[in-house]
Design an enzyme around this catalytic site. Sequence first.
Site, PDB file in Angstrom:
ATOM      1  CG  ASP A  39       2.852   0.346   0.286  1.00  0.00           C
ATOM      2  OD1 ASP A  39       2.774  -0.812   0.746  1.00  0.00           O
ATOM      3  OD2 ASP A  39       3.120   1.331   0.988  1.00  0.00           O
ATOM      4  N   GLY A  40       0.172  -1.250  -0.211  1.00  0.00           N
ATOM      5  CA  GLY A  40      -1.141  -1.202   0.434  1.00  0.00           C
ATOM      6  C   GLY A  40      -1.930  -2.500   0.350  1.00  0.00           C
ATOM      7  N   GLY A  42      -1.537  -5.270   2.050  1.00  0.00           N
ATOM      8  CA  GLY A  42      -1.840  -5.797   3.384  1.00  0.00           C
ATOM      9  C   GLY A  42      -2.986  -5.033   4.025  1.00  0.00           C
ATOM     10  CD1 TRP A  44      -8.028  -3.029  -1.276  1.00  0.00           C
ATOM     11  CD2 TRP A  44      -7.928  -5.253  -0.994  1.00  0.00           C
ATOM     12  NE1 TRP A  44      -9.022  -3.598  -2.048  1.00  0.00           N
ATOM     13  CE2 TRP A  44      -8.981  -4.960  -1.893  1.00  0.00           C
ATOM     14  CE3 TRP A  44      -7.684  -6.587  -0.669  1.00  0.00           C
ATOM     15  CZ2 TRP A  44      -9.778  -5.945  -2.473  1.00  0.00           C
ATOM     16  CZ3 TRP A  44      -8.481  -7.577  -1.242  1.00  0.00           C
ATOM     17  CH2 TRP A  44      -9.516  -7.250  -2.131  1.00  0.00           C
ATOM     18  NE  ARG A  52       1.083  -8.920   5.117  1.00  0.00           N
ATOM     19  CZ  ARG A  52       1.170  -7.590   5.004  1.00  0.00           C
ATOM     20  NH1 ARG A  52       0.442  -6.820   5.778  1.00  0.00           N
ATOM     21  NH2 ARG A  52       2.002  -7.054   4.137  1.00  0.00           N
ATOM     22  CG  HIS A  56       0.416  -9.925  -1.342  1.00  0.00           C
ATOM     23  ND1 HIS A  56       0.909  -8.640  -1.332  1.00  0.00           N
ATOM     24  CD2 HIS A  56       0.850 -10.503  -0.184  1.00  0.00           C
ATOM     25  CE1 HIS A  56       1.604  -8.446  -0.212  1.00  0.00           C
ATOM     26  NE2 HIS A  56       1.577  -9.561   0.495  1.00  0.00           N
ATOM     27  CB  SER A  84      11.917  -4.516  -1.349  1.00  0.00           C
ATOM     28  OG  SER A  84      11.627  -4.976  -0.045  1.00  0.00           O
ATOM     29  CD  GLU A  86      15.248  -3.405   1.984  1.00  0.00           C
ATOM     30  OE1 GLU A  86      14.478  -3.177   1.016  1.00  0.00           O
ATOM     31  OE2 GLU A  86      16.495  -3.293   1.906  1.00  0.00           O
ATOM     32  CD1 TRP A  88      15.125 -11.000   0.453  1.00  0.00           C
ATOM     33  CD2 TRP A  88      14.030 -12.937   0.181  1.00  0.00           C
ATOM     34  NE1 TRP A  88      15.275 -11.387  -0.862  1.00  0.00           N
ATOM     35  CE2 TRP A  88      14.620 -12.578  -1.047  1.00  0.00           C
ATOM     36  CE3 TRP A  88      13.287 -14.120   0.247  1.00  0.00           C
ATOM     37  CZ2 TRP A  88      14.493 -13.358  -2.196  1.00  0.00           C
ATOM     38  CZ3 TRP A  88      13.164 -14.892  -0.897  1.00  0.00           C
ATOM     39  CH2 TRP A  88      13.759 -14.510  -2.098  1.00  0.00           C
ATOM     40  CG  LEU A 150       4.613  -1.406 -21.197  1.00  0.00           C
ATOM     41  CD1 LEU A 150       4.700   0.083 -20.882  1.00  0.00           C
ATOM     42  CD2 LEU A 150       3.439  -2.020 -20.434  1.00  0.00           C
ATOM     43  CG  LEU A 214      12.275   7.826  -2.591  1.00  0.00           C
ATOM     44  CD1 LEU A 214      13.687   8.238  -3.001  1.00  0.00           C
ATOM     45  CD2 LEU A 214      11.453   7.565  -3.853  1.00  0.00           C
TER      46      LEU A 214
HETATM   47  C1  FPP Z   1       3.395  -3.982  -0.695  1.00  0.00           C
HETATM   48  O1  FPP Z   1       2.188  -4.091   0.012  1.00  0.00           O
HETATM   49  C2  FPP Z   1       3.398  -4.936  -1.780  1.00  0.00           C
HETATM   50  C3  FPP Z   1       4.280  -5.953  -1.919  1.00  0.00           C
HETATM   51  C4  FPP Z   1       5.343  -6.220  -0.958  1.00  0.00           C
HETATM   52  C5  FPP Z   1       4.177  -6.869  -3.034  1.00  0.00           C
HETATM   53  C6  FPP Z   1       3.645  -6.322  -4.324  1.00  0.00           C
HETATM   54  C7  FPP Z   1       3.176  -7.443  -5.094  1.00  0.00           C
HETATM   55  C8  FPP Z   1       2.066  -7.480  -5.827  1.00  0.00           C
HETATM   56  C9  FPP Z   1       1.210  -6.349  -6.123  1.00  0.00           C
HETATM   57  C10 FPP Z   1       1.728  -8.771  -6.429  1.00  0.00           C
HETATM   58  C11 FPP Z   1       1.943  -8.746  -7.897  1.00  0.00           C
HETATM   59  C12 FPP Z   1       3.325  -8.936  -8.298  1.00  0.00           C
HETATM   60  C13 FPP Z   1       3.663  -9.700  -9.335  1.00  0.00           C
HETATM   61  C14 FPP Z   1       5.000  -9.588  -9.881  1.00  0.00           C
HETATM   62  C15 FPP Z   1       2.749 -10.605 -10.012  1.00  0.00           C
HETATM   63  P1  FPP Z   1       2.238  -4.429   1.568  1.00  0.00           P
HETATM   64  O2  FPP Z   1       2.026  -5.891   1.706  1.00  0.00           O
HETATM   65  O3  FPP Z   1       3.498  -3.906   2.166  1.00  0.00           O
HETATM   66  O4  FPP Z   1       0.996  -3.630   2.062  1.00  0.00           O
HETATM   67  P2  FPP Z   1       0.832  -2.920   3.481  1.00  0.00           P
HETATM   68  O5  FPP Z   1       1.860  -1.828   3.552  1.00  0.00           O
HETATM   69  O6  FPP Z   1      -0.562  -2.395   3.428  1.00  0.00           O
HETATM   70  O7  FPP Z   1       1.018  -3.981   4.532  1.00  0.00           O
END
Ligand code: FPP
Length: 262
Positions: A39-40, A42, A44, A52, A56, A84, A86, A88, A150, A214
């Site tokens: 998480d985080g 966006g 960042w 955003r 990613h 997730s 959600e 979408w 792994l 969670l």
């Molecule tokens: C949440 O951050 C992150 C996601 C919804 C996507 C996670 C995906 C990656 C780390 C890309 C790598 C994945 C693969 C499988 C190659 P957020 O966008 O909700 O951040 P925010 O809460 O700061 O807005």
Amino acid sequence: MLRRKADWAKAIGWTDEEKKLLALLDRSRVPVHVAIIMDGNGRWARSRGLPRGFGHRAGVESLREVVRASSDLGIGMLTVYAFSTENWRRPSEEVGLLMNLLVEYLNREMEELCANGVRVNAIGRTADLPPAAVKALEWSRAKSAGNEGLLLNLALNYGGRAEIVDAVKGLVGDVVAGKLAPDQVDEKAVGRYLYTTGLPDPDLLIRPAGDLRLSNFLLWQLAYTEFWLTPVLWPDFRRLHLLKALVDFQRRERRFGGLHNP
Ligand code: FPP
């Protein structure tokens, strides 16, 4: 499942701070199963005035580093929340970018992952992902199926409640078909209908970016999991943070509802 022994010899190029943490780690008690809510991304990107998608993209680099380090440290399986049920709801460009990043990641990394014995799997309603993602996942699963290091478990189109709904449907179907008697339904039986069938529950959940929830992740499986939370945003998460989490985890006393050790 065969667990690769921790390959500490590969820990060359670690910084002094990492080496200090490494020295504190008990090799015989590295968690078998680590789960991460990535998480985080966006935030960042926003903190840098960037769209955003940059977050990613940077998050993929964190994933690469954490997978590599987990494999070197002898962690048995890593389940990462990548998309997730959600997610979408996000703008279609962002969803499209995340799917492209997944395909790109698998295409680019499979060779190295296989060279390191990593087995790739996905959990979630993966059949509903875009065809290119489904194809890349099938290819990665097949290519790495014989690997014994792994297990990299990508949670994609994953929701904890959706997983429980799917499990209940499967279980009820088997009861109706006479394959399972109602009095055979216990916690173990329910576990067999989850996407994580056959896997032990996570020992450790890592949640970066400071949120204390969670987010519909592994609702059943996290019942007795130890949590490690950090304000560090996922794109800034490095193996140093993984090591900190592991050292902290090893200091915990896990009781599973029982008593303290005398
Ligand atoms: C949440 O951050 C992150 C996601 C919804 C996507 C996670 C995906 C990656 C780390 C890309 C790598 C994945 C693969 C499988 C190659 P957020 O966008 O909700 O951040 P925010 O809460 O700061 O807005």
